[in-house]
Design a protein around this motif. Structure first.
Motif, PDB file in Angstrom:
ATOM      1  N   GLU A 138       8.703  14.308   1.529  1.00 46.75           N
ATOM      2  CA  GLU A 138      10.032  14.223   0.922  1.00 46.75           C
ATOM      3  C   GLU A 138       9.925  14.003  -0.588  1.00 46.75           C
ATOM      4  OE1 GLU A 138      12.445  11.496   3.102  1.00 46.75           O
ATOM      5  OE2 GLU A 138      12.657  12.912   4.756  1.00 46.75           O
ATOM      6  N   LYS A 150       7.806  12.743  -2.308  1.00 44.23           N
ATOM      7  CA  LYS A 150       7.127  11.539  -2.761  1.00 44.23           C
ATOM      8  C   LYS A 150       5.624  11.774  -2.598  1.00 44.23           C
ATOM      9  CE  LYS A 150       6.816   6.800  -1.317  1.00 44.23           C
ATOM     10  NZ  LYS A 150       7.164   5.998  -0.134  1.00 44.23           N
ATOM     11  N   HIS A 205      -6.723  -1.088  11.960  1.00 40.94           N
ATOM     12  CA  HIS A 205      -6.536  -2.267  11.114  1.00 40.94           C
ATOM     13  C   HIS A 205      -7.494  -3.391  11.515  1.00 40.94           C
ATOM     14  CE1 HIS A 205      -3.102  -1.051   8.770  1.00 40.94           C
ATOM     15  NE2 HIS A 205      -2.473  -0.634   9.855  1.00 40.94           N
ATOM     16  N   GLU A 256      -4.770   4.519  14.805  1.00 41.75           N
ATOM     17  CA  GLU A 256      -4.420   3.199  15.357  1.00 41.75           C
ATOM     18  C   GLU A 256      -4.282   3.228  16.872  1.00 41.75           C
ATOM     19  OE1 GLU A 256      -1.675   0.676  13.460  1.00 41.75           O
ATOM     20  OE2 GLU A 256      -1.915   1.613  11.505  1.00 41.75           O
ATOM     21  N   GLN A 308      -0.310   7.811  16.312  1.00 45.39           N
ATOM     22  CA  GLN A 308       0.008   6.385  16.260  1.00 45.39           C
ATOM     23  C   GLN A 308       1.232   6.097  17.137  1.00 45.39           C
ATOM     24  OE1 GLN A 308       0.599   4.880  12.263  1.00 45.39           O
ATOM     25  NE2 GLN A 308       0.875   2.776  12.941  1.00 45.39           N
ATOM     26  N   PRO A 368      -4.267  -0.805   3.791  1.00 48.95           N
ATOM     27  CA  PRO A 368      -2.982  -1.492   3.950  1.00 48.95           C
ATOM     28  C   PRO A 368      -1.890  -0.573   4.510  1.00 48.95           C
ATOM     29  CG  PRO A 368      -3.487  -1.132   1.617  1.00 48.95           C
ATOM     30  CD  PRO A 368      -4.703  -0.733   2.393  1.00 48.95           C
ATOM     31  N   ASN A 369      -0.832  -1.183   5.019  1.00 47.09           N
ATOM     32  CA  ASN A 369       0.308  -0.419   5.540  1.00 47.09           C
ATOM     33  C   ASN A 369       0.877   0.461   4.446  1.00 47.09           C
ATOM     34  OD1 ASN A 369       1.223  -3.389   7.251  1.00 47.09           O
ATOM     35  ND2 ASN A 369       0.461  -1.534   8.209  1.00 47.09           N
ATOM     36  N   GLY A 370       1.226   1.676   4.842  1.00 45.76           N
ATOM     37  CA  GLY A 370       1.857   2.581   3.879  1.00 45.76           C
ATOM     38  C   GLY A 370       0.878   3.239   2.931  1.00 45.76           C
ATOM     39  N   ALA A 371      -0.423   3.068   3.176  1.00 45.01           N
ATOM     40  CA  ALA A 371      -1.426   3.615   2.262  1.00 45.01           C
ATOM     41  C   ALA A 371      -1.510   5.132   2.366  1.00 45.01           C
ATOM     42  CB  ALA A 371      -2.787   3.012   2.573  1.00 45.01           C
ATOM     43  N   GLY A 372      -1.166   5.679   3.549  1.00 46.20           N
ATOM     44  CA  GLY A 372      -1.237   7.123   3.734  1.00 46.20           C
ATOM     45  C   GLY A 372      -2.193   7.534   4.839  1.00 46.20           C
ATOM     46  N   LYS A 373      -2.580   6.601   5.680  1.00 48.68           N
ATOM     47  CA  LYS A 373      -3.543   6.912   6.739  1.00 48.68           C
ATOM     48  C   LYS A 373      -2.945   7.886   7.759  1.00 48.68           C
ATOM     49  CE  LYS A 373      -3.945   2.543   7.867  1.00 48.68           C
ATOM     50  NZ  LYS A 373      -2.918   1.987   6.952  1.00 48.68           N
ATOM     51  N   SER A 374      -1.752   7.556   8.244  1.00 48.39           N
ATOM     52  CA  SER A 374      -1.113   8.475   9.196  1.00 48.39           C
ATOM     53  C   SER A 374      -0.781   9.794   8.515  1.00 48.39           C
ATOM     54  CB  SER A 374       0.167   7.859   9.762  1.00 48.39           C
ATOM     55  OG  SER A 374      -0.135   6.700  10.487  1.00 48.39           O
ATOM     56  N   THR A 375      -0.413   9.711   7.263  1.00 48.17           N
ATOM     57  CA  THR A 375      -0.109  10.935   6.509  1.00 48.17           C
ATOM     58  C   THR A 375      -1.317  11.870   6.511  1.00 48.17           C
ATOM     59  OG1 THR A 375       1.427   9.714   5.116  1.00 48.17           O
ATOM     60  CG2 THR A 375       0.648  11.824   4.265  1.00 48.17           C
ATOM     61  N   ILE A 405       2.154  11.026  -1.688  1.00 48.41           N
ATOM     62  CA  ILE A 405       1.545  10.013  -0.812  1.00 48.41           C
ATOM     63  C   ILE A 405       0.017  10.092  -0.887  1.00 48.41           C
ATOM     64  CG2 ILE A 405       1.414   9.082   1.535  1.00 48.41           C
ATOM     65  CD1 ILE A 405       4.239   8.954   0.537  1.00 48.41           C
TER      66      ILE A 405
END
Ligand SMILES: Nc1ncnc2c1ncn2[C@@H]1O[C@H](COP(=O)(O)OP(=O)(O)OP(=O)(O)O)[C@@H](O)[C@H]1O
Ligand SMILES: [Mg+2]
Lengths: 480, 253, 438
Positions: free
Chosen positions: B12, B14, B203, B171, B85, B35-42, B16
């Protein structure tokens, strides 16, 4: 529920724009026949082709019967009891600029809170004032002319740009389209004409205020907006009418043509006189608004409808070109005995056409508020999409909220999504507000404004303020 | 096996992923933490071709084939597998039917005939046993009403059925009880093969007790900011990610 | 009145019911039918459904069928693994051979009713249907000679399912099958009724005018299945009319596979309060079939709920119409009503017209409806693709799942097992595999 007396007091609030301007008018005796049509055409000094055009519409109209499917219960209108032409007497020596306009007329606008000069100057809005049937003044014409934009009364355009008028008029809404469109085509008085040349971004918002003023005068505006290739225009239409005892007929036609890559944004705030709290008086508002969008074009209708005793209005988009986009954002508020039957039609013909419909219906008092819409995916509408969200809010238990969406698809790759919900302003919401020190009136206004937010944000700034104010006025205290 | 160079991606509009590099050789296990939101799932979504994830730069190749131009199913058929995930529920489509369609398409891409339903059923039942899922899960809608742990086991079962070349586990250990964690670990370990590689996003160090990684990477703010051996995971568990960011900032300064 | 009217009424010219309740219904039905115009596309409720094939048939449908034997029809008459008391009709005529061979005190043909049953029929027949609003209901009232009564007494819970099957076969001349079912559940009663319409594989030439009325008593529960299976070439116009008493429950599943014309009107009246209605429906027309479901839920009183889900898939040159009206009357406060209608078109020549309608005259209600066309879940599609399944195959699987999901909740396994193979075949699913699911 809470505080009924307060509510009744507020429902009883008088129509703010209710007064009659005392300007001498020349009005045609009531009645409609071929001679009426000839009279109007002659009075306007129209060319022969336009008279023929009107007569063709009149002959079609004679054979038609008024539609009876809308969820409104209007009394039978006697079309022979309506006057089809009126103009302020000072027509012959009409003012060349706003400065020359009858001061009483200008005062009228002041009372309505529409300071024409100021607004025009401050907000950069060109105002084409339609007072009854004849346009009286236009500002900013020069600025517009510089960029090649034509913005004038359609009666003048007939003379100054006959080739454009003749080429486009009736192509979007044919004379025989429906009963009221045929009537309008036969007797239309005046309206606006806009032409935006290729590649031009209209330098300002175009705006017209309509007002009905003469006793028993039907008003039949006709507006035609043409956005040539890759041009852009935002047009604002607003109206408010003085108080009146007898019902008045209003049957407008608006045609929009958005050529390839063009964009037209058409916004309306409609506040015709809605009738009194007994359901007496008020405007009958039967409008045909339609747009054709060619390749990559975009047409966006936004409307805030708070007025009229009866509203019958479906601003529509024919998404003819590939990738064209249609939008319809609407707030319709009814109170007392008002009846509104409004919605849109999105006709998807081209590939990858997209439409969005967001409507908010608010019913209060003993009013009836209906959404009626059509989404049609034609066989060629490959990859087309529609999203529709219709929400209704009921205020009090004597009103009605109705939803009649027609959805038709003939293309397997087209996607249509329609959702509708109905709810009321809940006791809990009100109580929470009260508990936090907010009075009922304010709370309802807040809740309703929140409910309409999605639509308001589509309005141009100047209008958004006006719309919020209108809603508040129309709604005040209508909570039971 | 999988080579990712300077990968940049937007979601979107942004940004990542901001220039991510990773080289995975056959047979290796790489753990990615962060960390959360780092882009791993991305990263997993971009590699598997999810719509809405726009690649703005860089390359990703699986055994020399450019992945980024392929449809999601083509990547899967080449042997890329993503254990989600949050696996989606698909009511009405039975797990069994889904698994067979999946196995048949991957087999077809390898030039193999589809399995007949009876042999497939046998196979699926056997895999169910391995991941400790009751057979009734085959009849239910895909992930429909499965508990968190059951969804994860279903993912592992799919991985075992498809025998991919590169497995990305996002995860898969989150929300699992100890028994289920072992099931997942055993699943992965049973598939360990000199020709198969794994990316394990996690994690927690505890999964890495069961699945011993060759490398551990830290993904933060769309980039790999630190790589190391398995001991890095222990260090992260102890100190968190803060010290890394500080280190990164100091390094940059 | 037209030749068409008279032609259809001729069906009941000579037949004289021994029941005075039926003859009375016949004459009021005939009056009402003759007073109504045959709907055209200009009639709002028939905007999308043309009756041309019914009205223009040269030889007309104005006759009953010649007697037809039961030979070879066993397969059509039974629903495998359904434990049921079965009444079977062939071309509208009762077939002793195909029906259950024992009597059942809760089910009887009108013509066989005892005195107590006769008075139940007299009290209830025609009372749930507004014949002035349903021209084909009026027709059925006019031409019904016999019918079936299902009656369950106070607090009685019927263990056996009731199955009413209508089989049609083609005949030398086109003919009409008037079918009538009256279900009366007393206070606290429970029953499951399966109505089942099937035909031989040949091209049919019948007009089936089937009307079901149910009076569901206080606290009673009716589970109702109405299955219209393959009947290529036939015309089916009828419907169900349900009256719900206090706290009554009506749970229904409708399946329509389509035919030359299939039109089903579903009318549910919440009459007293506290009642609940659950409607699930599936339509799957193919070839040049047409299917039209018109549901109308009348919330006349407070505190009732309605939940309605209809889904359809249109293949080939077929066409489906769905109209779902929910009408909340001024006193129906605290109503909860929701309707969902989802559709998929499989071909460039298929058509869907849908219109979910809300008409609301009470404020303290929660009502919602939604309608979609071709909206498959993007996330689900990606999940399938990420497992190697092509986008096209994923769409087919999701489409199948989209209908299958509604079957999963059916209480009767036998019904699910009857329908699922039909569905699997439509979607080219592996039928062997399908046996192992559900
Ligand atoms: N579909 C999306 N729309 C908007 N933002 C998204 C979307 N998907 C991811 N993001 C954003 O991208 C960033 C990275 O998300 P991502 O899911 O990759 O993080 P993660 O490293 O997997 O985190 P976690 O450890 O919590 O799983 C987040 O800020 C997230 O909000
Ligand atoms: Mg993640």
């Amino acid at each position: 529920m809470t505080d009924n007396a307060e509510i009744d007091r507020q429902i009883g609030r008088e129509y703010e724009a209710g007064f009659i301007t005392d300007v001498e008018s020349e009005t045609l005796a009531p009645g409609l026949n071929e001679d009426t049509v000839r009279f109007i055409s002659k009075k306007k000094g129209e060319p022969e082709w336009l008279l023929e055009w009107r007569l063709k519409a009149f002959n079609a109209w004679k054979e038609m019967t008024p539609p009876n499917w809308a969820q409104v219960q209007h009394l039978d209108i006697d079309f022979q009891d309506v006057s089809y032409y009126s103009e302020p007497k000072s027509m012959e020596d009409r003012p060349q600029s706003l400065d020359e306009v009858d001061p009483e007329l200008l005062a009228t606008y002041e009372k309505l809170g529409i300071p024409v000069h100021e607004q025009a100057a401050l907000a950069g809005v060109a105002v084409d004032v339609v007072f009854d049937s004849v346009s009286l003044g236009t500002t900013f014409r020069e600025t517009l002319a510089e960029s090649g934009v034509i913005f004038m009364p359609i009666s003048e355009a007939v003379h100054e740009h006959p080739e454009l008028v003749q080429k486009y008029m009736g192509t979007v809404v044919p004379q025989k389209d429906n009963y009221y469109a045929a009537l309008n085509s036969a007797v239309f008085s005046d309206g606006s004409f806009v032409y935006i040349p290729k590649g031009v971004r209209c330098p300002m918002e175009l705006s017209t205020y309509f007002r009905i003023n003469e006793e028993k005068t039907g008003q039949f505006e006709r507006t035609l907006i043409i956005a040539d290739e890759a041009s852009h225009v935002s047009y604002l239409e607003g109206c408010t009418a003085p108080m009146r005892d007898e019902n008045q007929l209003h049957a407008a036609v608006v045609e929009l043509v958005a050529h390839d890559d063009a964009e037209i944004k058409y916004s309306t705030v409609q506040n015709w006189y809605p009738g009194d709290s007994e359901g007496k008086g008020g405007i009958y508002n039967f409008v045909t608004k339609r747009a054709v969008a060619h390749t990559n074009a975009k047409v966006s209708w936004t409307q805030v409808e708070t007025g009229s005793a009866i509203t019958w209005k479906y601003p529509s988009c024919i998404l003819k070109g590939d990738n064209s986009v249609g939008e319809f954002y609407s707030v319709a508020l009814t109170n007392n005995f008002q009846e509104a039957d409004t919605g849109t039609k999105m006709i998807h013909l081209g590939k990858n056409t997209k439409s969005t419909i967001i409507t908010k219906g608010i019913s209060a008092g003993k009013s009836q508020n209906s959404y009626r819409g059509l989404v049609r995916m034609g066989p060629g509408a490959k990859g087309a999409r529609n999203y529709t969200q219709c929400d209704s809010l009921l205020i009090g238990d004597k009103c009605g909220a109705h939803t009649f969406p027609y959805i038709e698809s003939k293309n397997p790759s087209a996607i249509v999504e329609h959702e509708a919900t109905t709810s009321k302003v809940s006791d809990e919401q009100l109580f929470l507000c009260q508990q936090r020190g907010i009075d009922t009136e304010k709370a309802v206004s807040m809740i309703v404004n929140g409910f309409c937010k999605e639509v308001f944000k589509e309005l141009p700034m100047e209008f958004a303020v006006e719309a919020g104010k209108l809603l508040e006025v129309s709604l005040e205290g209508s909570v039971g | 096996m999988l080579t990712i160079k300077d990968l940049k991606a937007n979601v979107e509009d942004k940004n990542i992923l901001k220039g991510l590099n990773l080289d995975i050789k056959p047979g290796e296990i790489h753990a990615i933490m962060g960390p959360n939101g780092a882009g791993k799932s991305t990263l997993g979504n971009v590699l598997s071709g999810r719509e809405g994830y726009e690649v703005t730069g860089g390359t990703a190749e699986l055994e020399g084939t450019d992945l980024l131009d392929l449809d999601p199913e083509e990547r899967a058929r080449l042997g890329l597998f993503l254990a989600f995930q949050y696996p989606v529920e698909i009511p009405g489509v039975s797990n069994l039917e889904f698994l067979k369609a999946s196995v048949d398409s991957v087999r077809a891409a390898q030039g193999k005939d589809p399995l007949d339903s009876v042999s497939f059923l046998k196979l699926a039942r056997a895999k169910c046993k391995l991941v400790n899922l009751d057979q009734s899960f085959l009849k239910r809608g895909v992930n429909e009403g499965f508990s968190g742990g059951e969804k994860k086991r279903n993912e592992i079962m799919q991985m075992m059925l498809l025998e991919p070349k590169i497995c990305i586990l996002d995860e898969t250990d989150s929300g699992l009880d100890i028994d289920a964690l072992q099931v997942v670990a055993e699943g992965v370990n049973s598939l360990r093969d000199p020709n198969r590689s794994f990316i394990i996003v996690t994690h927690y160090q505890r999964l890495l007790d069961y699945i011993v990684p060759d490398y551990v990477h830290v993904l933060a703010d769309g980039k790999i900011v630190k790589s190391g051996g398995k001991e890095l995971a222990l260090e992260l568990e102890e100190k968190g990610y803060g010290w890394l960011e500080d280190a990164a900032e100091n390094g940059a300064a | 009145m037209t030749d068409f009217h008279n032609g259809l009424l001729a069906v009941n010219d000579e037949a004289n019911s021994p029941l005075s309740a039926v003859t009375a219904l016949n004459s009021s039905g005939a009056d009402s039918f003759l007073a109504q115009e045959i709907p055209t596309r200009k009639t709002e409720a028939w905007k999308y459904t043309s009756l041309f094939n019914l009205t223009s048939n040269e030889e007309g449908y104005g006759r009953l069928a010649e007697t037809h034997g039961a030979a070879g029809l066993d397969g059509l008459a039974t629903i495998p693994a359904l434990d049921a008391q079965r009444l079977v009709f062939v071309n509208g005529q009762y077939s002793k051979e195909l029906s259950s061979n024992t009597e059942h005190k809760n089910v009887v043909r009108f013509s066989q009713a005892d005195d107590a049953q006769k008075s139940i029929i007299a009290d209830n027949l025609g009372s749930a249907i507004e014949q002035e609003k349903h021209v084909f209901g009026a027709l059925n009232n006019a031409i019904t000679t016999d019918g079936v009564l299902v009656h369950v007494g106070k607090n009685e819970q019927l263990k056996t399912n009731i199955q009413i099957t209508h089989i049609t076969t083609p005949q030398a001349k086109a003919f009409t099958v008037p079918a009538r079912l009256l279900i009366v559940l007393e206070t606290g009663a429970q029953a499951t009724v399966v109505e089942h319409f099937a035909s031989t594989d040949d091209e049919q030439n019948c007009f089936v005018n089937a009307i079901t009325e149910a009076k569901v008593g206080a606290n009673a529960r009716l589970n109702h299945y109405r299955l219209q299976l393959i009947q290529e070439g036939s015309i089916q116009i009828g419907g169900v009319h349900i009256d719900l008493d206090r706290d009554a429950n009506y749970d229904s599943f409708q399946l329509g596979l389509g035919a030359k014309i299939v039109r089903n009107d579903i009318n549910v009246n919440h009459n007293v309060g506290g009642s609940h209605c659950e409607l699930v429906g599936v339509y799957l027309p193919q070839n040049k079939q047409l299917i039209d479901f018109h549901s109308n839920i009348e919330h006349k009183v407070a505190n009732c709920t309605t939940s309605e889900v209809f889904r359809g898939i249109m293949a080939d040159k077929s066409k489906a119409v769905f109209n779902g009206r929910i009408h909340i009357h001024p006193d129906a406060q605290k109503t909860l009503a929701e309707l969902s209608n989802k559709n998929l078109l499989l071909s460039n020549d298929a058509t869907i017209n849908t219109k979910p309608e809300l008409e609301i005259y009470a404020d303290d209600v929660r009502c919602a409806h939604g309608a979609t066309i071709a909206q498959l879940d993007e996330q689900a599609r990606f999940y399938l693709q990420s497992r190697g399944i092509s986008a096209a195959e994923a769409d087919v699987m999701l489409s199948f799942g989209f209908i299958n999901e509604l079957l999963e909740n059916l209480e009767l396994d036998a019904i699910r097992n009857l329908i699922r193979p039909i569905l699997a075949q439509r979607f080219g699913r592996d039928e062997e595999l399908m046996k192992h699911i559900g």
